[in-house]
Design a protein around this motif. Structure first.
Motif, PDB file in Angstrom:
ATOM      1  N   PRO A 131      11.091  34.278   9.840  1.00  0.00           N
ATOM      2  CA  PRO A 131      12.155  33.443  10.017  1.00  0.00           C
ATOM      3  C   PRO A 131      13.580  34.068  10.165  1.00  0.00           C
ATOM      4  CG  PRO A 131      11.795  33.316   7.673  1.00  0.00           C
ATOM      5  CD  PRO A 131      10.651  34.550   8.498  1.00  0.00           C
ATOM      6  N   GLN A 132      14.271  33.238  10.860  1.00  0.00           N
ATOM      7  CA  GLN A 132      15.902  33.947  11.081  1.00  0.00           C
ATOM      8  C   GLN A 132      16.656  33.295   9.906  1.00  0.00           C
ATOM      9  OE1 GLN A 132      14.280  32.801  13.789  1.00  0.00           O
ATOM     10  NE2 GLN A 132      14.886  33.925  15.731  1.00  0.00           N
ATOM     11  N   ARG A 178      23.385  29.024  12.901  1.00  0.00           N
ATOM     12  CA  ARG A 178      22.762  29.579  14.193  1.00  0.00           C
ATOM     13  C   ARG A 178      23.426  30.265  14.908  1.00  0.00           C
ATOM     14  NH1 ARG A 178      18.562  27.053  17.464  1.00  0.00           N
ATOM     15  NH2 ARG A 178      20.224  27.531  19.065  1.00  0.00           N
ATOM     16  N   VAL A 219      16.334  24.113  15.585  1.00  0.00           N
ATOM     17  CA  VAL A 219      15.718  24.848  14.411  1.00  0.00           C
ATOM     18  C   VAL A 219      14.148  24.463  14.041  1.00  0.00           C
ATOM     19  CG1 VAL A 219      16.016  25.098  11.983  1.00  0.00           C
ATOM     20  CG2 VAL A 219      17.945  25.353  13.497  1.00  0.00           C
ATOM     21  N   ARG A 220      13.343  25.201  13.977  1.00  0.00           N
ATOM     22  CA  ARG A 220      11.949  24.787  13.625  1.00  0.00           C
ATOM     23  C   ARG A 220      11.601  25.201  12.019  1.00  0.00           C
ATOM     24  NH1 ARG A 220       7.773  27.200  17.582  1.00  0.00           N
ATOM     25  NH2 ARG A 220       8.617  29.198  16.675  1.00  0.00           N
ATOM     26  N   LEU A 221      11.271  24.333  11.351  1.00  0.00           N
ATOM     27  CA  LEU A 221      10.830  24.832   9.950  1.00  0.00           C
ATOM     28  C   LEU A 221       9.497  25.141  10.018  1.00  0.00           C
ATOM     29  CD1 LEU A 221      12.079  21.445   7.976  1.00  0.00           C
ATOM     30  CD2 LEU A 221      13.346  23.625   8.197  1.00  0.00           C
ATOM     31  N   THR A 222       9.276  26.420   9.290  1.00  0.00           N
ATOM     32  CA  THR A 222       7.937  27.227   9.363  1.00  0.00           C
ATOM     33  C   THR A 222       7.471  27.446   8.071  1.00  0.00           C
ATOM     34  OG1 THR A 222       9.054  29.136   9.683  1.00  0.00           O
ATOM     35  CG2 THR A 222       8.153  28.168  11.685  1.00  0.00           C
ATOM     36  N   LEU A 241       6.029  35.476   9.532  1.00  0.00           N
ATOM     37  CA  LEU A 241       6.679  34.595  10.382  1.00  0.00           C
ATOM     38  C   LEU A 241       8.133  34.848  10.769  1.00  0.00           C
ATOM     39  CD1 LEU A 241       5.275  31.173   8.320  1.00  0.00           C
ATOM     40  CD2 LEU A 241       4.263  32.220  10.504  1.00  0.00           C
ATOM     41  N   THR A 277      14.950  28.736  20.015  1.00  0.00           N
ATOM     42  CA  THR A 277      14.582  28.200  18.902  1.00  0.00           C
ATOM     43  C   THR A 277      14.633  29.217  17.659  1.00  0.00           C
ATOM     44  OG1 THR A 277      13.309  26.630  19.879  1.00  0.00           O
ATOM     45  CG2 THR A 277      12.756  26.989  17.503  1.00  0.00           C
ATOM     46  N   CYS A 278      14.998  28.807  16.638  1.00  0.00           N
ATOM     47  CA  CYS A 278      15.465  29.621  15.140  1.00  0.00           C
ATOM     48  C   CYS A 278      14.650  28.900  14.182  1.00  0.00           C
ATOM     49  CB  CYS A 278      16.866  29.282  14.909  1.00  0.00           C
ATOM     50  SG  CYS A 278      17.493  30.043  13.782  1.00  0.00           S
ATOM     51  N   ASP A 279      13.665  29.908  13.686  1.00  0.00           N
ATOM     52  CA  ASP A 279      12.788  29.571  12.432  1.00  0.00           C
ATOM     53  C   ASP A 279      13.457  29.547  11.218  1.00  0.00           C
ATOM     54  OD1 ASP A 279      10.873  29.236  14.560  1.00  0.00           O
ATOM     55  OD2 ASP A 279       9.840  30.889  14.115  1.00  0.00           O
TER      56      ASP A 279
END
Lengths: 209, 209
Positions: free
Chosen positions: A146-147, B202, A109-112, A144, A83-85
């Motif tokens: 994020p990438q 990604r 993909v995770r929205l943070t 956080l 998973t990629c933030d």
DNA sequence: TAGATTGTTAATCGATTAACAATC
DNA sequence: TAGATTGTTAATCGATTAACAATC
């Protein structure tokens, strides 16, 4: 796995292979030859075999490819389970649509984080995430990590936000503005120039006549 | 003008040239050489000259290109003053965002019809246009003869709507769904596969590390 | 005229396709 | 085993870049 100097053209085809294999799997297909797949996808069988062999020999002579295994292999190549933030910057029409319309989970993909400057938007919630003010972005990034940053900003706002995110170590950008970004060597920018795409379509339609 | 067998790769670069020339014009720049432009755009001067010469010799030896004249020439190639009518089908998050976010006028596109199936959406207005029910689309096409349909539909709805529009003579489609369309010879489809683009990003970000 | 820069041809590079020996 | 289809090398095709004569 070889990796590294795989041409970008090949990489851009991987999500499409992944999509087709997922569909095949769902339809109960267990096995497929490059020839069969090539007919469905309207590419050459040669290209499919060449593309796959950048990453390894996933097939079996005389048999073809096991759909499920190949699906998993390509998923691994695309590190689908890693998973990629991501943060979204610019919660206007387009930002809102992306947040609500795309199935980020399916893409790993995770929205943070969501950010805007408009006081009417800041403080509201979307997909369970509170929209923060862009001035707080730096702090959020540090926390956080994020990438990826998704930039759905007006042309003029894009560059400063990009610089801010790069200075905090973000390495990937999905850019929807027409502002051209020249990234440092270790930063990746994927542009979606919607207007260029529409103008290309227009041209081709007019040519057709 | 030669036209016709201009490679698609060249055509896809035209909107970008147009954008840069527009910016130069706005900044008061009167004249530019392929070398100067190549440095700004990060392409080779050779490529710029090659690309332009598919359409004609717009420059002058020893001088370069007149920015305004070249801007107009490329505008003509893209038939920017030849307005193109478009329908949007699927007024969900993404359709709504496109209608409100994009400056269609600037691209020579005029929205003349919006369609959905959702009774909560049908009858509402956006940008001064009433959203009609998709069942009325055929009749609307015959009356308004749009050149382009913008499809922001779920995967399963895309193909039937595409077929309907093709049967009524629409020749251009801007497709945002992941459904792959195999168009007849005289029909042009420009796909925007957002999820493919994000997955490519990604991959590249993960590779970078 | 001399300098600059085009338009265009030729050379290079990379991507796609074809072919086939290896092998399941 | 015989048939099928891969993995991989070689041939082709197309796109990009370099070079330079033409010329403003």
């Amino acid at each position: 796995m070889k990796r590294k100097n795989v041409p970008l053209t090949v990489i851009r085809r991987l999500p499409r292979y992944y999509r087709y294999l997922g569909d095949l799997l769902k339809s109960g297909c267990m096995r497929i030859s490059s020839k069969e797949l090539s007919e469905r996808m309207r590419v050459t069988a040669s290209q499919i075999r060449q593309d796959l062999n950048y990453f390894g020999g996933f097939g079996q002579q005389g048999y073809g490819y096991n759909v499920e295994a190949l699906y998993r292999e390509i998923g691994d190549i695309l590190s689908i389970n890693n998973t990629c933030d991501a943060f979204v910057v610019g919660i206007g029409h387009l930002g809102t649509a992306l947040v609500n319309h795309l199935n980020f989970g399916l893409m790993g993909v995770r929205l943070t984080g969501l950010f805007d400057i408009n006081p009417e938007v800041v403080g509201t919630y979307m997909q369970g995430i509170r929209v923060a003010h862009i001035d707080e972005a730096g702090e959020y990034i540090e926390r956080l990590k994020p990438q990826i940053a998704i930039l759905t900003l007006p042309k003029t706002e894009t560059l400063p936000v990009f610089s801010l995110f790069v200075s905090h170590g973000v390495k990937g950008f999905w850019n929807f503005s027409n502002m051209e970004i020249v990234p440092p060597d270790d930063v990746v920018v994927e542009n979606v120039h919607l207007s260029d795409s529409l103008m290309t379509l227009r041209y081709r339609v007019f040519q057709q006549q």
